[in-house]
Design a protein around this motif. Structure first.
Motif, PDB file in Angstrom:
ATOM      1  N   ARG A 439     -51.575 -12.462  34.906  1.00 21.08           N
ATOM      2  CA  ARG A 439     -50.778 -11.386  35.267  1.00 21.08           C
ATOM      3  C   ARG A 439     -50.590 -11.484  36.929  1.00 21.08           C
ATOM      4  O   ARG A 439     -49.588 -11.493  37.187  1.00 21.08           O
ATOM      5  CB  ARG A 439     -51.857 -10.112  35.034  1.00 21.08           C
ATOM      6  CG  ARG A 439     -52.000  -9.553  33.808  1.00 21.08           C
ATOM      7  CD  ARG A 439     -52.725  -8.086  33.866  1.00 21.08           C
ATOM      8  NE  ARG A 439     -51.985  -7.148  34.470  1.00 21.08           N
ATOM      9  CZ  ARG A 439     -51.132  -6.404  33.920  1.00 21.08           C
ATOM     10  NH1 ARG A 439     -50.930  -6.736  32.405  1.00 21.08           N
ATOM     11  NH2 ARG A 439     -50.273  -5.554  34.437  1.00 21.08           N
ATOM     12  N   CYS A 442     -48.017 -14.179  37.347  1.00 22.62           N
ATOM     13  CA  CYS A 442     -46.522 -13.531  37.215  1.00 22.62           C
ATOM     14  C   CYS A 442     -46.191 -12.741  38.546  1.00 22.62           C
ATOM     15  O   CYS A 442     -45.239 -12.879  38.877  1.00 22.62           O
ATOM     16  CB  CYS A 442     -46.452 -12.992  35.797  1.00 22.62           C
ATOM     17  SG  CYS A 442     -46.498 -13.610  34.367  1.00 22.62           S
ATOM     18  N   GLN A 443     -47.240 -12.000  38.688  1.00 20.93           N
ATOM     19  CA  GLN A 443     -47.037 -11.159  39.871  1.00 20.93           C
ATOM     20  C   GLN A 443     -46.810 -11.982  41.429  1.00 20.93           C
ATOM     21  O   GLN A 443     -46.204 -11.314  42.218  1.00 20.93           O
ATOM     22  CB  GLN A 443     -48.294 -10.034  40.072  1.00 20.93           C
ATOM     23  CG  GLN A 443     -47.808  -8.977  41.100  1.00 20.93           C
ATOM     24  CD  GLN A 443     -48.864  -7.866  40.953  1.00 20.93           C
ATOM     25  OE1 GLN A 443     -49.903  -8.023  39.951  1.00 20.93           O
ATOM     26  NE2 GLN A 443     -48.874  -6.857  41.544  1.00 20.93           N
ATOM     27  N   VAL A 446     -45.322 -16.871  40.961  1.00 25.69           N
ATOM     28  CA  VAL A 446     -43.812 -17.519  40.480  1.00 25.69           C
ATOM     29  C   VAL A 446     -42.719 -17.015  41.108  1.00 25.69           C
ATOM     30  O   VAL A 446     -42.617 -15.861  41.437  1.00 25.69           O
ATOM     31  CB  VAL A 446     -43.924 -16.983  38.903  1.00 25.69           C
ATOM     32  CG1 VAL A 446     -42.555 -17.400  38.235  1.00 25.69           C
ATOM     33  CG2 VAL A 446     -44.964 -17.508  38.013  1.00 25.69           C
ATOM     34  N   PHE A 480     -46.036 -14.028  28.243  1.00 23.86           N
ATOM     35  CA  PHE A 480     -45.580 -14.202  29.441  1.00 23.86           C
ATOM     36  C   PHE A 480     -44.422 -13.081  29.601  1.00 23.86           C
ATOM     37  O   PHE A 480     -44.505 -12.342  30.806  1.00 23.86           O
ATOM     38  CB  PHE A 480     -44.854 -15.573  29.829  1.00 23.86           C
ATOM     39  CG  PHE A 480     -44.085 -15.926  30.830  1.00 23.86           C
ATOM     40  CD1 PHE A 480     -45.190 -16.105  32.057  1.00 23.86           C
ATOM     41  CD2 PHE A 480     -42.733 -15.676  30.988  1.00 23.86           C
ATOM     42  CE1 PHE A 480     -44.213 -16.139  33.429  1.00 23.86           C
ATOM     43  CE2 PHE A 480     -42.149 -15.744  32.303  1.00 23.86           C
ATOM     44  CZ  PHE A 480     -42.930 -16.136  33.548  1.00 23.86           C
ATOM     45  N   GLU A 481     -43.480 -12.939  28.524  1.00 23.24           N
ATOM     46  CA  GLU A 481     -42.329 -11.799  28.906  1.00 23.24           C
ATOM     47  C   GLU A 481     -43.062 -10.471  28.703  1.00 23.24           C
ATOM     48  O   GLU A 481     -42.568  -9.618  29.410  1.00 23.24           O
ATOM     49  CB  GLU A 481     -41.536 -11.997  27.430  1.00 23.24           C
ATOM     50  CG  GLU A 481     -40.546 -13.492  27.519  1.00 23.24           C
ATOM     51  CD  GLU A 481     -39.850 -13.728  26.452  1.00 23.24           C
ATOM     52  OE1 GLU A 481     -39.975 -12.818  25.545  1.00 23.24           O
ATOM     53  OE2 GLU A 481     -39.123 -14.446  26.264  1.00 23.24           O
ATOM     54  N   ASN A 484     -44.570  -9.708  32.327  1.00 23.23           N
ATOM     55  CA  ASN A 484     -43.288  -9.369  33.258  1.00 23.23           C
ATOM     56  C   ASN A 484     -42.773  -8.035  33.034  1.00 23.23           C
ATOM     57  O   ASN A 484     -42.429  -7.371  33.974  1.00 23.23           O
ATOM     58  CB  ASN A 484     -42.307 -10.730  32.891  1.00 23.23           C
ATOM     59  CG  ASN A 484     -42.970 -11.885  33.978  1.00 23.23           C
ATOM     60  OD1 ASN A 484     -42.918 -11.825  35.330  1.00 23.23           O
ATOM     61  ND2 ASN A 484     -43.286 -13.106  33.164  1.00 23.23           N
ATOM     62  N   GLN A 491     -38.531 -12.421  35.160  1.00 17.00           N
ATOM     63  CA  GLN A 491     -38.777 -13.687  35.339  1.00 17.00           C
ATOM     64  C   GLN A 491     -38.494 -14.585  33.956  1.00 17.00           C
ATOM     65  O   GLN A 491     -38.963 -14.261  32.915  1.00 17.00           O
ATOM     66  CB  GLN A 491     -40.156 -13.981  35.840  1.00 17.00           C
ATOM     67  CG  GLN A 491     -40.280 -13.388  37.018  1.00 17.00           C
ATOM     68  CD  GLN A 491     -41.511 -13.445  37.853  1.00 17.00           C
ATOM     69  OE1 GLN A 491     -41.640 -14.069  39.155  1.00 17.00           O
ATOM     70  NE2 GLN A 491     -42.788 -13.154  37.569  1.00 17.00           N
TER      71      GLN A 491
END
Length: 672
Positions: A439, A442-443, A446, A480-481, A484, A491
């Motif tokens: 988490r 991603c936040q 990236v 991952f998706e 996001n 992303q």
């Protein structure tokens, strides 16, 4: 040695006189430009020696046609150090197709031709011609991975240990900090270089080996002539070498050559402690290239790592195509939070720092500890991998320490963003039951795209690569998706793929192309398998068998076949059309030639090309329009967003490649 403060090491006699030296203890001959940064092996080794009181002078990229070019400082008191650079000189010079590269990022202005092929050998022979019996110590990635008999892709033959061909006295393999100090101290105490046979992490020449076999548990490898006569002997020898790369379990290895000459490899040096690693990375580096290169435009390689942090070294990932097992080893060593925060804080004072830390990683960014607790005392297992085929039951899969570190770095005044651009092992991430790291990755870490390396989709090829099965990547992609979406972020994953790896035939390449079609993204970076020294995959390429099982492996060596496999992955490129069509027709896959982009790879004709006598009927026009519209919907919008995001990132001065493949950060030069 008198403390001279923070400054570059001498490159001229004038520099040396300013320091009050009459002579250097060591003269370091390197194939790269002199960059005093901890991502460059020669910088680390020279600064480590300096910290122990030795005087080190630098000769960068000498003219290898002129013996006087290595005579800048005269005869050193203790000896010469030689390193080809952060890359093997042949990888630096040539593409996988054996074509000359047009840019050398480790040379001022990116110019090529500033170092010879097989630079370590050439430099050593130059020194021998000039100075005769002076001690010569070789190290770095080129020497480290060529320390025993090895397959050389560029000459397509089995070569001697580089210690023989170079005429050097000692070879220091691996990261080298412990070994170089012990060797320097031995020379300084008056021990002849020929008698320094006891240092871990070194390779030396010998005439007698009975004592090593009788009392040190030495292992006699097949001799060089046997390796030349039978490639299966080389496969067996390579497996023994692979199983003797750990400091706790390795035995001395002995390789016999003609005239009763032996090459002896001592066990590897132990991993550094956290304190020792901190000490190495906090030496007084200038963190840039020598100012003498400014007029030529500087050294391009610095832009990739100047504002990056080396968090760890070593890798237990075990990818077959990677040489890290032979160079840095499988035991992960990590720097302390305090050391990394000090370095990051110092970065913020650099006038060129724009608030962006480009990377916090190493060979594998999310490895911050050994795979399991026993590794630091008993070493890594010799007969199994930590992550392949599935994560070991003893694996400690946690990102807690990494998360804490990243949070601290984000809080440093002047830091706007902390990126992670080294390789992420997604199978290790998926083994962690706590989603906190994913988490926060991603936040906060990236920039629209996360580079990952599934490498292939066919499971039997992935098995040979030592990579997780495709189902693991698919599970990670979905997670991952999902994360996001929950965060409201747009992303994407950017997958690295390898074509023509041992085991991959044209059917596998087509399966990979179909996977690319389904992901709606054409990879910009595709690596045709490159057989570099001291990897399992290179052993497969040379011998035609997997040395771990001795089972036969499909090998693609024909340049045209390799070109077709690579073209299939980038089938949307117009210049690849003929190769892709040829491959599909040859394999009987006409079903992949058509106008439906959800099913087909290419149309029956090149875009814009008409068949003889073809009329542009209304049906043809409608079919072409539908195809273009669908293709645009499948990939065009996403591509546009990616390019927009890329341009925005570049405007923010956050460009740079991953430092982890790739690049190894220290006495070498990976990607995950």
């Amino acid at each position: 040695m008198t403390d001279t403060g923070k400054q570059f090491l001498p490159m001229t006699m004038e520099d040396m006189r300013e320091r009050g030296w009459d002579r250097a203890d060591f003269v370091f001959v390197i194939g790269d430009a002199y960059v005093d940064h901890s991502s460059f092996g020669p910088a680390i080794i020279s600064r480590v020696l300096e910290s122990r009181g030795y005087r080190v002078a630098m000769i960068s990229q000498p003219d290898w046609t002129d013996a006087e070019s290595i005579a800048t400082f005269g005869m050193p008191r203790l000896g010469f150090l030689v390193c080809a650079g952060n890359m093997d000189s042949m990888v630096n010079h040539y593409t996988v197709n054996k074509k000359r590269r047009s840019v050398d990022a480790y040379t001022p202005g990116g110019k090529t031709g500033k170092r010879p092929d097989y630079a370590t050998i050439v430099y050593c022979n130059l020194i021998r011609r000039k100075y005769g019996r002076v001690p010569i110590l070789i190290g770095g990635i080129e020497a480290s991975l060529r320390r025993l008999a090895h397959y050389d892709y560029w000459s397509d033959r089995l070569k001697h240990s580089i210690l023989l061909d170079s005429g050097a006295n000692l070879l220091l393999y691996g990261m080298g900090e412990l070994a170089v100090v012990e060797v320097a101290d031995a020379l300084n105490s008056g021990i002849a270089v020929e008698d320094i046979t006891f240092v871990p992490g070194t390779v030396y020449k010998a005439r007698e080996v009975d004592d090593i076999l009788a009392h040190q548990g030495g292992i006699m490898l097949p001799d060089y002539d046997a390796l030349l006569a039978d490639r299966m002997e080389y496969a067996r020898s390579f497996l023994i070498q692979y199983r003797n790369t750990d400091f706790a379990t390795a035995k001395p290895l002995i390789e016999r050559y003609a005239q009763k000459r032996y090459i002896v490899q001592n066990p590897p040096a132990r991993p550094l402690t956290t304190q020792e690693l901190d000490d190495v990375y906090e030496l007084p580096y200038m963190n840039t290239y020598h100012p003498c290169y400014e007029a030529e435009g500087g050294v391009p390689a610095i832009s990739e790592i100047r504002f990056s942090l080396t968090s760890n070294r070593g890798c237990f990932g075990g990818c077959s195509f990677c040489a890290l097992t032979f160079h840095q080893g499988r035991i992960v060593q990590a720097r302390s939070h305090e050391s990394l925060i000090r370095e990051a804080t110092e970065m913020t004072r650099d006038p060129q720092f724009k608030g962006y830390i480009h990377d916090v990683g190493g060979p594998t960014a999310n490895f911050r500890r050994p795979a399991c607790d026993k590794q630091m005392t008993h070493g890594a297992c010799t007969d199994r991998q930590c992550l392949y085929p599935k994560p070991c039951r003893n694996l400690t899969a946690t990102h807690a320490d990494y998360v804490k570190l990243l949070r601290k770095l984000r809080e440093i005044p002047g830091v706007k963003k902390v990126f992670i651009r080294s390789g992420i092992r997604y199978d290790y991430l998926m083994a962690d039951k706590d989603d906190t790291f994913l988490r926060e990755l991603c936040q906060y870490h990236v920039s629209g795209q996360l580079r990952v390396a599934p490498e292939h989709v066919t499971d039997h090829v992935l098995d040979l690569m030592g990579k997780p099965r495709n189902e693991v990547y698919e599970a990670f992609r979905k997670r991952f998706e999902q994360v996001n979406r929950q965060l409201g972020l747009d992303q994407y994953l950017v997958p690295y793929l390898i074509s023509s790896h041992p085991g991959s035939d044209m059917k596998d390449a087509i399966a990979l192309a179909e996977s690319v079609r389904d992901m709606g993204y054409m990879p910009e970076q595709v690596q045709d398998f490159y057989p570099t020294p001291s990897t399992i995959s290179t052993c497969m390429y040379y011998t035609g068998v997997d040395p771990r099982t001795m089972q036969k492996v499909t090998i693609t060596t024909n340049p045209h076949e390799k070109a077709m496999q690579r073209a299939l992955i980038q089938y949307r490129k117009p210049e690849n059309y003929d190769l892709v069509k040829e491959a599909l027709l040859r394999e009987g896959r006409r079903d992949l030639i058509g106008f439906d982009p959800s099913k087909c790879l290419i149309p029956p004709r090149k875009p814009g090309e008409k068949s003889k006598g073809q009329l542009k009927t209304r049906g043809n026009v409608q079919a072409d329009a539908a195809r273009k519209k669908t293709e645009k919907g499948a990939s065009g919008n996403r591509r546009g967003r990616e390019m927009s995001r890329k341009r925005k990132t570049e405007r923010q001065n956050v460009s740079g490649k991953t430092a982890g493949k790739g690049t190894s950060r220290a006495v070498s030069g990976k990607r995950k």
